[in-house]
Design a protein around this motif. Structure first.
Motif, PDB file in Angstrom:
ATOM      1  N   UNK A 218      81.716  40.561  73.883  1.00  0.00           N
ATOM      2  CA  UNK A 218      81.277  41.264  72.686  1.00  0.00           C
ATOM      3  C   UNK A 218      79.760  41.354  72.613  1.00  0.00           C
ATOM      4  N   UNK A 219      79.080  40.301  73.000  1.00  0.00           N
ATOM      5  CA  UNK A 219      77.614  40.337  72.971  1.00  0.00           C
ATOM      6  C   UNK A 219      77.060  41.459  73.843  1.00  0.00           C
ATOM      7  N   UNK A 220      77.679  41.669  75.010  1.00  0.00           N
ATOM      8  CA  UNK A 220      77.205  42.740  75.884  1.00  0.00           C
ATOM      9  C   UNK A 220      77.565  44.113  75.321  1.00  0.00           C
ATOM     10  N   UNK A 221      78.669  44.207  74.603  1.00  0.00           N
ATOM     11  CA  UNK A 221      79.034  45.474  73.959  1.00  0.00           C
ATOM     12  C   UNK A 221      78.001  45.834  72.896  1.00  0.00           C
ATOM     13  N   UNK A 222      77.646  44.862  72.069  1.00  0.00           N
ATOM     14  CA  UNK A 222      76.666  45.121  71.004  1.00  0.00           C
ATOM     15  C   UNK A 222      75.297  45.472  71.566  1.00  0.00           C
ATOM     16  N   UNK A 223      74.926  44.880  72.693  1.00  0.00           N
ATOM     17  CA  UNK A 223      73.585  45.069  73.246  1.00  0.00           C
ATOM     18  C   UNK A 223      73.495  46.235  74.224  1.00  0.00           C
ATOM     19  N   UNK A 224      74.621  46.840  74.583  1.00  0.00           N
ATOM     20  CA  UNK A 224      74.634  47.853  75.637  1.00  0.00           C
ATOM     21  C   UNK A 224      73.897  49.125  75.223  1.00  0.00           C
ATOM     22  N   UNK A 225      73.304  49.780  76.204  1.00  0.00           N
ATOM     23  CA  UNK A 225      72.620  51.052  75.962  1.00  0.00           C
ATOM     24  C   UNK A 225      73.629  52.089  75.475  1.00  0.00           C
TER      25      UNK A 225
END
Length: 258
Positions: A218-225
Motif C-alpha cells: 500500500x505504501x508503494x501504491x500511495x507513493x507511486x507516480x
C-alpha cells in the motif's frame, strides 16, 4: 465503470525515473530498494497465493485472464511474464496460449520462483530483473507484468527492455493498482489495503513478513507516480498506442505496442 487515458506525444519523463521515492522507514538509499524487496518476497513466497486470495476476494484469476484476452493474447503466442512471482499471471497465460512451453516467467526472487516451479510445470522460469532481461531481441509476442511495476528501479530502463524483447507489433500489458482519485475511494482503499489486509496477514502468519509485505504494498501504491508519467515512460521507450484503462478507480491496465 472504466476510464481510459492515452498519453500525448512529447511528455516522456527524464531517464532514470523511479516509480516512487525512497521509503526511508523501509530502506535508506535507492540502491537498497532491490535487496529489500527481493528479501521481502523471498520470505513471504510460501504465503503469497493465500495473500492474493484474501486481497482479491477470489476474483484475481478471472480478472487476469480477462485482461490478457482483452489486450490481445491468443493461442500460439509466445509470452514473457515479468516479475512472475508465484506465477499468478503466467497461469492464465498458459490457459490462453494452450501450451506451457510458450510461456516464460522472470523474477528476481528465488523464493517466488521456487513456488512458481510447483505451479507451472513446463513453463521456463528465469531469475532476473525487468531492467536486464536475459532473452534475445524480438523473441516474444506478448509481455505481461502483474502488480510489480512499483518495484522496478527505473521505469525507462524497464520499458526499453520490454520493447527490445518484443517483436515488432507485439503487445505489453502492465497490470497495476493505482491510488484512487476520489476521497471516499481513497479512504476505503487505504483502510482495506493499508490496514485490514496487513492485519489479517499478521494474524494468519505472525512469524512471517506477510503483513509487512502488504503494508509495503500500500505504501508503494500511495507513493507511486501518476498514470500519465508511466504512459510517458512507455512512449519515451519507443512504444506506440500507450494507454491506461482504470476500473473501480484502482485497477489499472497499461497497454502499448512495440
Amino acid at each position: 465503470m472504466s476510464e481510459r487515458i492515452t498519453q500525448p506525444p512529447g511528455e516522456a519523463p527524464a531517464s532514470g525515473a523511479a516509480p516512487h521515492p525512497v521509503l526511508a522507514h523501509r530502506y535508506a538509499r535507492p540502491e537498497e530498494r532491490e535487496g529489500f524487496v527481493r528479501n521481502l518476497f523471498d520470505q513471504t513466497a510460501p504465503h503469497y497465493d493465500r495473500i492474493d486470495r484474501v486481497f482479491s476476494l477470489g476474483t484475481g484469476p478471472g480478472y487476469r485472464r480477462r485482461a490478457l484476452r482483452e489486450a490481445g493474447l491468443r493461442p500460439g503466442m509466445r509470452v514473457l511474464d515479468v516479475a512472475t512471482g508465484t506465477g499468478l499471471v503466467a497461469r492464465q497465460a498458459v490457459a490462453i496460449t494452450g501450451d506451457p512451453a510458450l510461456v516464460t516467467g522472470l523474477d528476481p526472487s528465488e523464493g517466488m520462483l521456487a513456488e512458481a516451479r510447483r505451479a507451472l510445470p513446463g513453463v521456463t522460469l528465469l531469475q532476473g530483473r525487468a531492467e536486464r532481461i536475459p532473452l534475445p531481441d524480438a523473441s516474444v509476442d506478448f509481455l505481461s507484468m502483474g502488480y510489480a511495476l512499483r518495484h522496478v528501479a527505473d521505469l525507462g530502463a524497464a520499458f526499453a527492455e520490454y520493447r527490445r524483447v518484443l517483436r515488432p507489433g507485439g503487445t505489453a500489458l502492465i497490470l497495476e493498482i493505482g491510488r484512487p482519485e476520489s476521497r471516499l475511494a481513497r479512504a476505503i482503499a487505504r483502510f482495506y489495503m493499508g490496514a485490514a489486509i496487513p492485519a489479517l496477514c499478521w494474524l494468519a502468519a505472525p512469524r512471517h513478513r506477510s503483513g509487512e509485505l502488504m503494508a509495503y504494498y500500500w505504501e508503494t501504491i500511495e507513493a507511486c507516480v501518476p498514470a500519465e508519467t508511466i504512459l510517458g515512460a512507455m512512449r519515451g521507450a519507443g512504444f506506440a498506442e500507450a494507454a491506461c484503462t482504470t476500473e473501480l478507480e484502482v485497477f489499472r491496465a497499461y497497454t502499448a505496442r512495440a
